[in-house]
Design an enzyme around this catalytic site. Structure first.
Site: not given
Ligand SMILES: *Cc1c(COP(=O)(O)O)cnc(C)c1O
Length: 382
Positions: A51, A103, A175, A200
């Site tokens: 982690r 988005y 972004d 993406k």
């Protein structure tokens, strides 16, 4: 790889990936392990628990940092996880000014989750600097925007907005999912943070979900790193490997996406059943001049409206063969969708609501003429 003199095509292939010290493996191995043997109590070789850190993830961090020209990068389990971590740098009572064409998931996170914790959100048209000047104040901690936006493909002048944000003591986060670092590197234009849904273009093969934040601000990076470990929104080693593999061909793919999208957009613009085409590479785009200045190419996303409105849009979406009816974007294969009932359903009944007749396509890297023929035959069904 520390040499920042390399061009981006070279960085996509080499940055971050070092031959494995134990075996010489050319590709970074998938370190599919949760924990690492310690040499003495609390002494280890830089990794203690996956982690906190994992070597496959470290390679991805270094690659992403190099691509965006940043000092630091962090990879996350998804784009939304990255945005959520980012927003934890904003305290209750502070304000985030956000672009009003973002988005749908970002809008949902801001208004339905984070607003409940006392963070204030203002949604404005960031393409209009005057609107930004009027909205920004000393409680503004962060300006957050997408350029090009999803799905209206509006462009914001990153350099100009960074100047306004900094003059008012706020950060700018961009972004950069739609452009990818091949077409635009916001840090070099003054942004403080760059975000990607690596799901993406960066991953590029529709086989992995991920996110990333890249920054030159070391203090903020350390806070983000602390938060990431504390919260745990980390990607697994296999996901990091797939994303790294995708990055190798990012420059080639984005070049092909841009070339194909340009041809497809021109075809649609000339078609009698199409009333409007939105594409930063067409000279009737409202920010065509900015696109030429700010981006190295127009991108692979095209939005359009048909004379037949929503009904015609639904016919098109259901009758293409190569363009798969699906959410997401940026993969090698072409996709088609209607944002209003699909990706942007979460902004329905809000000021950000999308025209139900809008069609969005993610133009893939297939043969451009095949893609045009596919759209042509779907258009004939109307
Ligand atoms: C998809 C997307 C996101 C969210 O990323 P996930 O990886 O799906 O969590 C954020 N911003 C933009 C512009 C996107 O297209």
């Amino acid at each position: 790889m520390s040499d920042s003199n390399f061009h981006i095509e070279t960085l996509t292939v080499h940055a971050g990936v070092e031959h494995d010290p134990s075996t010489g493996a050319v590709m970074t191995p998938i370190y599919q392990t949760s924990t690492f043997a310690q040499t003495d109590v609390a002494e280890h070789k830089g990794y203690d628990y996956s982690r906190s850190d994992n070597p496959t993830r470290t390679a991805l961090h270094n690659s992403l940092a190099a691509l965006e020209g940043g000092k630091h990068a962090l990879a996350y389990a998804s784009g939304m996880a990255a945005i959520d971590n980012m927003m934890k740098l904003v305290k209750p009572g502070e304000q985030v000014i956000c672009g009003n064409d973002v988005y749908g998931g970002t809008y949902r996170l801001f208004t339905k989750v984070l607003a409940g914790y006392g963070v204030e959100f203002a949604f404005i048209n960031t393409t209009d600097l005057e609107e930004l000047e009027n909205a920004i104040s000393d409680k503004t901690k962060l300006v957050w925007l997408e350029t090009p936006t999803n799905p209206m493909l509006k462009l914001t002048d990153i350099k100009a907005v960074a100047e306004v944000a900094h003059r008012n003591g706020a950060w700018l986060g961009v972004d950069n999912t739609f452009a990818s670092p091949i077409l635009q590197q916001p840090l070099s234009l003054g942004a403080d943070f760059v975000l990607h849904s690596t799901t993406k273009y960066i991953g590029g093969h529709s086989d992995v979900v991920g996110g990333a934040i890249i920054t030159n601000n070391t203090e903020a990076y350390e806070q983000l790193k602390f938060l990431q470990n504390a919260i745990g929104a980390v990607p697994g080693p296999m996901d990091c490997f797939l994303t790294l593999r995708g990055i190798k061909t990012l420059a080639l793919r984005v070049g092909a996406h841009c070339r194909n999208a340009t041809q497809v957009a021109q075809f649609l613009a000339d078609h009698p059943k199409v009333s409007e085409v939105i594409f930063p590479g067409l000279d009737n785009h409202p920010q065509y001049e900015l696109a030429q200045r700010q981006m190295a190419g127009p991108g692979g996303m095209v939005s359009f409206v048909l004379h037949g409105g929503e009904q015609a849009a639904r016919i098109i979406a259901n009758n293409t063969e190569l363009f798969t009816l699906a959410e997401s974007l940026g993969g090698v294969e072409s996709l088609i969708e209607l944002p209003a009932p699909m990706t942007h359903a979460s902004v329905a009944d809000s000021p950000l609501a999308i025209d139900p007749g809008l069609v969005r396509i993610s133009v893939g890297i297939e043969n451009a003429q095949d893609l045009i023929n596919d759209l042509k035959s779907a258009l004939n069904r109307i």
